[in-house]
Design a protein around this motif. Structure first.
Motif, PDB file in Angstrom:
ATOM      1  N   ALA B 122       0.808  -1.217   0.000  1.00  0.00           N
ATOM      2  CA  ALA B 122       0.000   0.000   0.000  1.00  0.00           C
ATOM      3  C   ALA B 122       0.841   1.267   0.000  1.00  0.00           C
ATOM      4  O   ALA B 122       0.301   2.365  -0.035  1.00  0.00           O
ATOM      5  CB  ALA B 122      -0.945   0.008   1.192  1.00  0.00           C
ATOM      6  N   THR B 123       2.182   1.139   0.042  1.00  0.00           N
ATOM      7  CA  THR B 123       2.959   2.370  -0.065  1.00  0.00           C
ATOM      8  C   THR B 123       2.962   2.863  -1.508  1.00  0.00           C
ATOM      9  O   THR B 123       3.353   3.989  -1.771  1.00  0.00           O
ATOM     10  CB  THR B 123       4.417   2.158   0.390  1.00  0.00           C
ATOM     11  N   ARG B 124       2.537   2.012  -2.434  1.00  0.00           N
ATOM     12  CA  ARG B 124       2.448   2.449  -3.836  1.00  0.00           C
ATOM     13  C   ARG B 124       1.001   2.719  -4.160  1.00  0.00           C
ATOM     14  O   ARG B 124       0.328   1.930  -4.825  1.00  0.00           O
ATOM     15  CB  ARG B 124       2.979   1.349  -4.738  1.00  0.00           C
ATOM     16  N   MET B 125       0.554   3.858  -3.710  1.00  0.00           N
ATOM     17  CA  MET B 125      -0.876   4.153  -3.703  1.00  0.00           C
ATOM     18  C   MET B 125      -1.565   3.900  -5.039  1.00  0.00           C
ATOM     19  O   MET B 125      -2.508   3.128  -5.130  1.00  0.00           O
ATOM     20  CB  MET B 125      -1.101   5.597  -3.292  1.00  0.00           C
ATOM     21  N   SER B 126      -1.081   4.550  -6.099  1.00  0.00           N
ATOM     22  CA  SER B 126      -1.866   4.535  -7.335  1.00  0.00           C
ATOM     23  C   SER B 126      -1.972   3.119  -7.891  1.00  0.00           C
ATOM     24  O   SER B 126      -3.063   2.651  -8.224  1.00  0.00           O
ATOM     25  CB  SER B 126      -1.238   5.468  -8.360  1.00  0.00           C
ATOM     26  N   GLN B 127      -0.832   2.429  -7.959  1.00  0.00           N
ATOM     27  CA  GLN B 127      -0.864   1.092  -8.539  1.00  0.00           C
ATOM     28  C   GLN B 127      -1.645   0.135  -7.644  1.00  0.00           C
ATOM     29  O   GLN B 127      -2.358  -0.737  -8.145  1.00  0.00           O
ATOM     30  CB  GLN B 127       0.569   0.593  -8.710  1.00  0.00           C
ATOM     31  N   PHE B 129      -4.318   0.483  -5.893  1.00  0.00           N
ATOM     32  CA  PHE B 129      -5.780   0.469  -6.017  1.00  0.00           C
ATOM     33  C   PHE B 129      -6.262  -0.018  -7.372  1.00  0.00           C
ATOM     34  O   PHE B 129      -7.077  -0.933  -7.450  1.00  0.00           O
ATOM     35  CB  PHE B 129      -6.351   1.852  -5.743  1.00  0.00           C
ATOM     36  N   THR B 130      -5.740   0.574  -8.436  1.00  0.00           N
ATOM     37  CA  THR B 130      -6.188   0.114  -9.752  1.00  0.00           C
ATOM     38  C   THR B 130      -5.845  -1.343  -9.934  1.00  0.00           C
ATOM     39  O   THR B 130      -6.662  -2.128 -10.426  1.00  0.00           O
ATOM     40  CB  THR B 130      -5.529   0.920 -10.883  1.00  0.00           C
ATOM     41  N   GLY B 131      -4.636  -1.718  -9.493  1.00  0.00           N
ATOM     42  CA  GLY B 131      -4.171  -3.083  -9.700  1.00  0.00           C
ATOM     43  C   GLY B 131      -5.045  -4.099  -9.006  1.00  0.00           C
ATOM     44  O   GLY B 131      -5.394  -5.123  -9.595  1.00  0.00           O
ATOM     45  N   SER B 132      -5.443  -3.827  -7.756  1.00  0.00           N
ATOM     46  CA  SER B 132      -6.212  -4.864  -7.069  1.00  0.00           C
ATOM     47  C   SER B 132      -7.576  -5.043  -7.730  1.00  0.00           C
ATOM     48  O   SER B 132      -8.112  -6.151  -7.746  1.00  0.00           O
ATOM     49  CB  SER B 132      -6.335  -4.576  -5.578  1.00  0.00           C
ATOM     50  N   GLY B 133      -8.125  -3.969  -8.308  1.00  0.00           N
ATOM     51  CA  GLY B 133      -9.367  -4.118  -9.064  1.00  0.00           C
ATOM     52  C   GLY B 133      -9.193  -5.022 -10.274  1.00  0.00           C
ATOM     53  O   GLY B 133     -10.000  -5.923 -10.516  1.00  0.00           O
ATOM     54  N   TYR B 134      -8.100  -4.803 -11.013  1.00  0.00           N
ATOM     55  CA  TYR B 134      -7.834  -5.630 -12.187  1.00  0.00           C
ATOM     56  C   TYR B 134      -7.660  -7.093 -11.781  1.00  0.00           C
ATOM     57  O   TYR B 134      -8.194  -7.998 -12.418  1.00  0.00           O
ATOM     58  CB  TYR B 134      -6.551  -5.156 -12.884  1.00  0.00           C
ATOM     59  N   ILE B 135      -6.889  -7.311 -10.712  1.00  0.00           N
ATOM     60  CA  ILE B 135      -6.601  -8.688 -10.295  1.00  0.00           C
ATOM     61  C   ILE B 135      -7.899  -9.401  -9.932  1.00  0.00           C
ATOM     62  O   ILE B 135      -8.146 -10.538 -10.324  1.00  0.00           O
ATOM     63  CB  ILE B 135      -5.621  -8.678  -9.107  1.00  0.00           C
ATOM     64  N   GLN B 136      -8.753  -8.684  -9.217  1.00  0.00           N
ATOM     65  CA  GLN B 136     -10.030  -9.264  -8.819  1.00  0.00           C
ATOM     66  C   GLN B 136     -10.813  -9.740 -10.038  1.00  0.00           C
ATOM     67  O   GLN B 136     -11.300 -10.866 -10.080  1.00  0.00           O
ATOM     68  CB  GLN B 136     -10.834  -8.200  -8.081  1.00  0.00           C
ATOM     69  N   SER B 137     -10.917  -8.868 -11.043  1.00  0.00           N
ATOM     70  CA  SER B 137     -11.758  -9.262 -12.171  1.00  0.00           C
ATOM     71  C   SER B 137     -11.069 -10.331 -13.018  1.00  0.00           C
ATOM     72  O   SER B 137     -11.742 -11.186 -13.589  1.00  0.00           O
ATOM     73  CB  SER B 137     -12.151  -8.045 -13.014  1.00  0.00           C
TER      74      SER B 137
END
Lengths: 248, 373
Positions: B122-127, B129-137
């Motif tokens: 979570a120290t890499r804020m931008s990646q 959040f977007t990344g965990s959404g992509y991984i989920q889908s």
């Protein structure tokens, strides 16, 4: 702003899926079985506070810009106002002159660093989980490198305006965009990637985040010290080689 | 006020700038190479995110999931074991670590819920959040395909179709290039005017100006027009040649309208530069003062993060900054093809802010010019 659009898209899709699931539950009575549940853990910053993420990253940026600008100006100022004649006419060597300039700004930058750390811990309440000594040692190496960058820039600029502007664009842009401040270096492309790999800010950023957020110490972070150790003599040698002992 | 005086003094400013070869090179660099590299290096929203997978299940399904992560969104996943996961994340090698537990496929096939753990740095804020959404889908997609034995064709009862307007591919280059120009315009205009004043003070040439039959007003206006014209020229050049030509970013709106907006913005920022020049007594002071002013101006203007997500208090304060209005009007004109009917409030605001800064700086300049020599 694409990042904003991506975030909005994520939320809309999530709401849509949630609504469909809720409708399905209402209509068919039971939850759908056999689904995969993804447990997401936000490590190092479980509450996802932006202050905790940002403060350790801003310290390297400030310690890049301010010391390098002040050091560059200190040399170019002498050129512009003429007192550099002292270097030309006395037996002082180039290295002595440069190191003498640099040491005072290293001390200043370290005071700066302590102030920033105190501010981060006591005012912004960002926990410093790792070793302060590790962070301080890295900061010392880092400010030696950043002041040396100021020296390098000072050797090829002749006016203070150019030194100020040159240092600002040559340090601010790589530090903000190519050093992992926003996106990790491994995600960058092309020239930005190459700059990011060797730029001191990248490695100090890793150390700052490591000590502040990840509770790491020297033994975990020593690989990030190495590029800083290499950068220092390279930059100082470069500035000594480029500085002219006599005016043309 | 004599127009010819203003004209000549302005030309003098430009000449003294042109004589500084390194400075000219730096100006050109910041509007060409710098714009190009920061526009192209800035990755798409999710680009080559480093991911590691701890595959304890080693089943066909987990292999499918591993294969589902590939460039450009993700780097090819590193297969690691649990012991390495923490150390790798500590060292900043991975942003994501996905743990697929033993019995994952068995549980799913038996109709039970199966759990995977996704660790995010979570120290890499931008990646993060977007990344965990992509991984989920991605995981959901693979699991559904696997369970049904074929790629899902049946659509949900109510389908969702999203359209991204104005930038359909959500291309970061389109956004980054123009914002980089905007930031350079602000930085350069403040530095040039402020530093030109300090330079005259340090060299003692203010005295030359004082003995000439020119008024402080003429001196100030000449500095403003010269620097504003220079910055306007290079920024339009950069927009046409670098952004539209080299980077092939489509520009929707009218360039003359944008030029007028830029000129108004420059009126405000060059006045601000003069103001800072009257406060600072030496170039190092000016450098630090500029940092104090420039950083909040750029970070909070809306060119880095959306204005709407800032605290209302900050949003309100930033209405007084010329950058905010300039960013709004630049985005409206260049991306969305807006005309004067849409951006007139920003034009009015810039005129008001510019006049206020100008008259304030002029008053200060009049007062301090005598002591500068």
């Amino acid at each position: 702003m694409p990042s904003r659009a991506e975030t909005v898209r994520g939320y809309v899709q999530g709401m849509h899926a949630h609504w469909l699931a809720a409708q399905a539950r209402q209509v068919f009575g039971s939850a759908v079985t056999g689904q995969v549940v993804i447990e997401t853990r936000f490590r190092y910053n479980p509450d996802v506070k932006s202050l905790v993420a940002m403060v350790p990253a801003v310290i390297p940026i400030l310690l890049m810009m301010i010391p390098s600008i002040l050091t560059a100006l200190s040399v170019v100022r002498e050129k512009e106002l003429g007192s550099i004649v002292n270097l030309y006419v006395t037996p002082t060597t180039r290295l002595e002159f440069l190191l003498g300039k640099q040491i005072s700004y290293i001390v200043l930058a370290m005071i700066n660093f302590v102030l920033l750390s105190v501010l981060a811990v006591f005012v912004f309440r960002v926990p410093l989980k790792g070793g302060f000594l590790t962070l301080a040692a890295a900061a010392l190496l880092y400010v030696i490198a950043t002041t040396a960058m100021g020296l390098v820039i000072s050797t090829f600029t002749r006016s203070q305006i150019a030194a100020l502007f040159g240092t600002a664009i040559l340090t601010l842009v790589p530090a903000m965009q190519f050093s992992g401040f926003i996106d990790p270096v491994s995600s960058l492309e092309g020239v930005g990637r190459v700059i990011g790999e060797i730029y001191p800010t990248t490695h100090f950023l890793t150390i700052a985040r490591g000590t502040f957020s990840k509770a790491l110490n020297f033994s975990d972070l020593h690989t990030s010290f190495l590029p800083l150790l290499i950068a220092v003599p390279v930059l100082i040698a470069l500035s000594a080689a480029l500085l002219k002992k006599q005016e043309k | 006020m004599h127009v010819s005086n203003v004209l000549h003094l302005g030309v003098k400013e430009l000449r003294s700038l042109m004589r500084d070869v390194v400075m000219v090179a730096l100006v050109i660099y910041s509007f060409t190479i710098s714009v190009y590299t920061s526009a192209t290096a800035r990755p798409e929203t999710l680009n080559k995110a480093p991911i590691a997978i701890i595959d304890e299940d080693r089943s066909p399904l987990s292999a499918r999931i591993v294969d589902a992560f590939y460039p450009p969104y993700f780097l090819p996943p590193k297969l690691i074991n649990q012991a390495d996961a923490d150390a790798r994340m500590d060292a900043g090698l991975d942003t994501f670590a996905l743990d697929i537990p033993l019995g994952f496929q068995r549980d799913l096939l038996a109709g039970r819920n199966a759990v995977v753990q996704l660790n995010v740095d979570a120290t890499r804020m931008s990646q993060a959040f977007t990344g965990s959404g992509y991984i989920q889908s991605i995981i959901n997609g693979e699991v559904n395909t696997f369970l049904q034995g074929y790629r899902a064709k049946d659509r949900p009862a109510v389908d969702l179709v999203l359209r991204a307007r104005f930038n359909p591919e959500l291309n970061q280059t389109w956004f980054g290039a123009v914002m980089q120009i905007i930031n350079s315009v602000t930085m350069l205009s403040i530095i040039l005017t402020g530093a030109a004043l300090i330079r005259e003070r340090e060299h003692g040439t203010v005295e030359h100006l004082l003995v000439m039959p020119v008024t402080p007003f003429e001196i100030m206006v000449s500095k403003i027009w010269a620097m504003a014209a220079l910055v306007l020229g290079v920024s339009l050049f950069s927009l046409l040649v670098i952004v539209r030509g080299l980077l092939a970013v489509p520009i929707e709106g009218s360039l003359p309208l944008f030029a007028v907006g830029t000129a108004l913005h420059l009126f405000a920022t060059t006045s601000l530069g003069i103001f800072l020049g009257t406060i600072a007594r030496s170039m190092p002071q000016f450098g630090l003062l500029m940092m104090l002013v420039l950083l909040p101006l750029q970070v909070l203007s809306g060119s880095a993060t959306p204005r709407e997500s800032m605290p209302e208090f900050v949003q309100f304060i930033m209405l007084a900054a010329p950058n905010t209005h300039f960013v709004i009007l630049a985005q409206a004109i260049l991306y969305r093809g807006a005309g004067l009917a849409v951006v007139w409030p920003q034009f009015i605001s810039l005129i008001l802010i510019g006049s206020a800064l100008f008259s304030f700086s002029l008053a200060r300049f009049r007062k301090t010019i005598g002591t500068m020599a």
